[in-house]
Design a protein around this motif. Structure first.
Motif, PDB file in Angstrom:
ATOM      1  N   TRP A   1       0.858  -1.180   0.000  1.00 53.42           N
ATOM      2  CA  TRP A   1       0.000   0.000   0.000  1.00 53.42           C
ATOM      3  C   TRP A   1       0.896   1.231   0.000  1.00 53.42           C
ATOM      4  CZ3 TRP A   1      -0.942   3.180   4.637  1.00 53.42           C
ATOM      5  CH2 TRP A   1      -1.862   4.214   4.399  1.00 53.42           C
ATOM      6  N   VAL A   2       0.548   2.198  -0.837  1.00 56.15           N
ATOM      7  CA  VAL A   2       1.305   3.449  -0.926  1.00 56.15           C
ATOM      8  C   VAL A   2       0.350   4.591  -0.655  1.00 56.15           C
ATOM      9  CG1 VAL A   2       2.752   4.924  -2.372  1.00 56.15           C
ATOM     10  CG2 VAL A   2       2.869   2.440  -2.632  1.00 56.15           C
TER      11      VAL A   2
ATOM     12  N   ARG B   1      -3.727   4.095  -7.248  1.00 58.25           N
ATOM     13  CA  ARG B   1      -3.745   2.682  -7.596  1.00 58.25           C
ATOM     14  C   ARG B   1      -3.808   1.788  -6.368  1.00 58.25           C
ATOM     15  NH1 ARG B   1       1.129   1.359 -11.495  1.00 58.25           N
ATOM     16  NH2 ARG B   1       0.259  -0.721 -11.142  1.00 58.25           N
ATOM     17  N   MET B   2      -3.407   2.288  -5.211  1.00 60.75           N
ATOM     18  CA  MET B   2      -3.356   1.483  -4.000  1.00 60.75           C
ATOM     19  C   MET B   2      -4.477   1.812  -3.019  1.00 60.75           C
ATOM     20  SD  MET B   2      -0.841  -0.516  -4.370  1.00 60.75           S
ATOM     21  CE  MET B   2       0.737  -0.746  -5.187  1.00 60.75           C
ATOM     22  N   ALA B   3      -5.334   2.759  -3.362  1.00 56.77           N
ATOM     23  CA  ALA B   3      -6.315   3.266  -2.405  1.00 56.77           C
ATOM     24  C   ALA B   3      -7.278   2.188  -1.917  1.00 56.77           C
ATOM     25  CB  ALA B   3      -7.086   4.419  -3.030  1.00 56.77           C
ATOM     26  N   TYR B   4      -7.637   1.253  -2.779  1.00 54.96           N
ATOM     27  CA  TYR B   4      -8.645   0.253  -2.437  1.00 54.96           C
ATOM     28  C   TYR B   4      -8.258  -0.586  -1.224  1.00 54.96           C
ATOM     29  CZ  TYR B   4      -5.583  -3.250  -4.461  1.00 54.96           C
ATOM     30  OH  TYR B   4      -4.506  -4.064  -4.710  1.00 54.96           O
ATOM     31  N   LYS B   5      -6.974  -0.683  -0.929  1.00 53.64           N
ATOM     32  CA  LYS B   5      -6.548  -1.629   0.109  1.00 53.64           C
ATOM     33  C   LYS B   5      -6.973  -1.214   1.511  1.00 53.64           C
ATOM     34  CE  LYS B   5      -2.798  -3.398  -2.700  1.00 53.64           C
ATOM     35  NZ  LYS B   5      -1.398  -3.793  -2.835  1.00 53.64           N
ATOM     36  N   THR B   6      -7.283   0.049   1.717  1.00 52.72           N
ATOM     37  CA  THR B   6      -7.705   0.481   3.049  1.00 52.72           C
ATOM     38  C   THR B   6      -9.206   0.312   3.265  1.00 52.72           C
ATOM     39  OG1 THR B   6      -7.911   2.784   2.281  1.00 52.72           O
ATOM     40  CG2 THR B   6      -5.802   2.122   3.262  1.00 52.72           C
ATOM     41  N   ARG B   7      -9.919  -0.271   2.301  1.00 52.82           N
ATOM     42  CA  ARG B   7     -11.360  -0.481   2.457  1.00 52.82           C
ATOM     43  C   ARG B   7     -11.684  -1.688   3.326  1.00 52.82           C
ATOM     44  NH1 ARG B   7     -13.015  -0.406  -3.891  1.00 52.82           N
ATOM     45  NH2 ARG B   7     -12.270   1.680  -4.450  1.00 52.82           N
TER      46      ARG B   7
END
Length: 258
Positions: free
Chosen positions: A215-216, A221-227
């Protein structure tokens, strides 16, 4: 006393343009996964932030940047929210199969369509069938390709609409790469659905985590991972939970799993 496996040799790549943050350079440290203890080594390296690509385990090793952070969903505590439950119901008719890591033309054509829609001009768009076969089949550990298909029609397997190369670790599932149809209005949110399926699959198997890679913060491109909560990030003090304020900039737009 003999060690269970030889200590691996590590190498560092030359600097190259960062694919996530403009104007920055990236380097990776990597080692080969081979021999009878490749799975154990991959497990150990995964717990300290390495990812697998074919028979290599790697992680960022950038001299002046630590933006790439390994994250994993705590599957054992995950609870679907209302939106996620609705998405699960919408796609509940999909046929999900854990297949041995064997590449097919159907998978490759799905990947080409996905890359053309989501990552035009990216390095992976140059992959041919042989490159894709290497990506799937060159694995020295316990790996599967999880297929997501439309329901059977006349006794024949339905159309492939999603797939994910997935490794099984002793403490969870590692999603190596997923791809899916992006142009079907009847199948929205397939990237999210694939992640949810992996989280629930891990929980049902008694595996505590699903590893989502890096996650960056500030990268769309990486925003979805904090959902997906609760989620842990690897830092100097080990794995710690991200709180609700650890999100991307409001100026960036979240997208589905690449």
């Amino acid at each position: 006393m003999t060690a269970p496996f030889r200590f691996p040799r590590f190498f560092v790549t030359s600097p190259s343009p960062c694919p996530y943050l403009p104007g920055r350079q990236e380097r990776k440290v990597f080692t080969e996964l081979s021999g009878p203890h490749a799975g154990e080594l991959n497990d150990a390296l995964g717990r300290i932030g390495f990812r697998r690509s074919q028979s290599v385990a790697y992680r960022p090793s950038c001299g002046s940047c630590t933006a790439c952070v390994s994250v994993r969903v705590v599957a054992s505590e995950f609870q679907l929210n209302a939106t996620q439950r609705k998405l699960r119901r919408r796609h509940s008719d999909l046929v999900v199969t854990a297949c041995r890591p064997w590449a097919t033309d159907e998978q490759y054509q799905l990947l080409r369509g996905y890359l053309g829609a989501r990552h035009p001009g990216g390095g992976m768009t140059m992959m041919d069938e042989s490159d894709y076969a290497d990506m799937v089949e060159q694995t020295p550990i316990n790996s599967h390709i999880i297929e997501y298909r439309e329901p059977e029609v006349g006794g024949r397997a339905g159309e492939l609409v999603g797939a994910c190369i997935t490794d099984q670790h002793s403490d969870g599932l590692s999603m190596i790469y997923s791809f899916f149809r992006t142009d079907d209005p009847a199948r929205p949110g397939l990237g999210t659905y694939i992640i949810l399926d992996h989280i629930l699959r891990a929980r049902a198997s008694g595996l505590p985590y699903v590893y989502l890679g890096y996650w960056v913060k500030g990268s769309a491109r990486m925003a979805y991972k904090t959902r997906y909560r609760p989620i842990e990030a690897l830092g100097p003090a080990g794995w710690t939970r991200l709180d609700e304020h650890d999100t991307v900039s409001p100026l960036t737009e979240a997208i589905a799993l690449p």
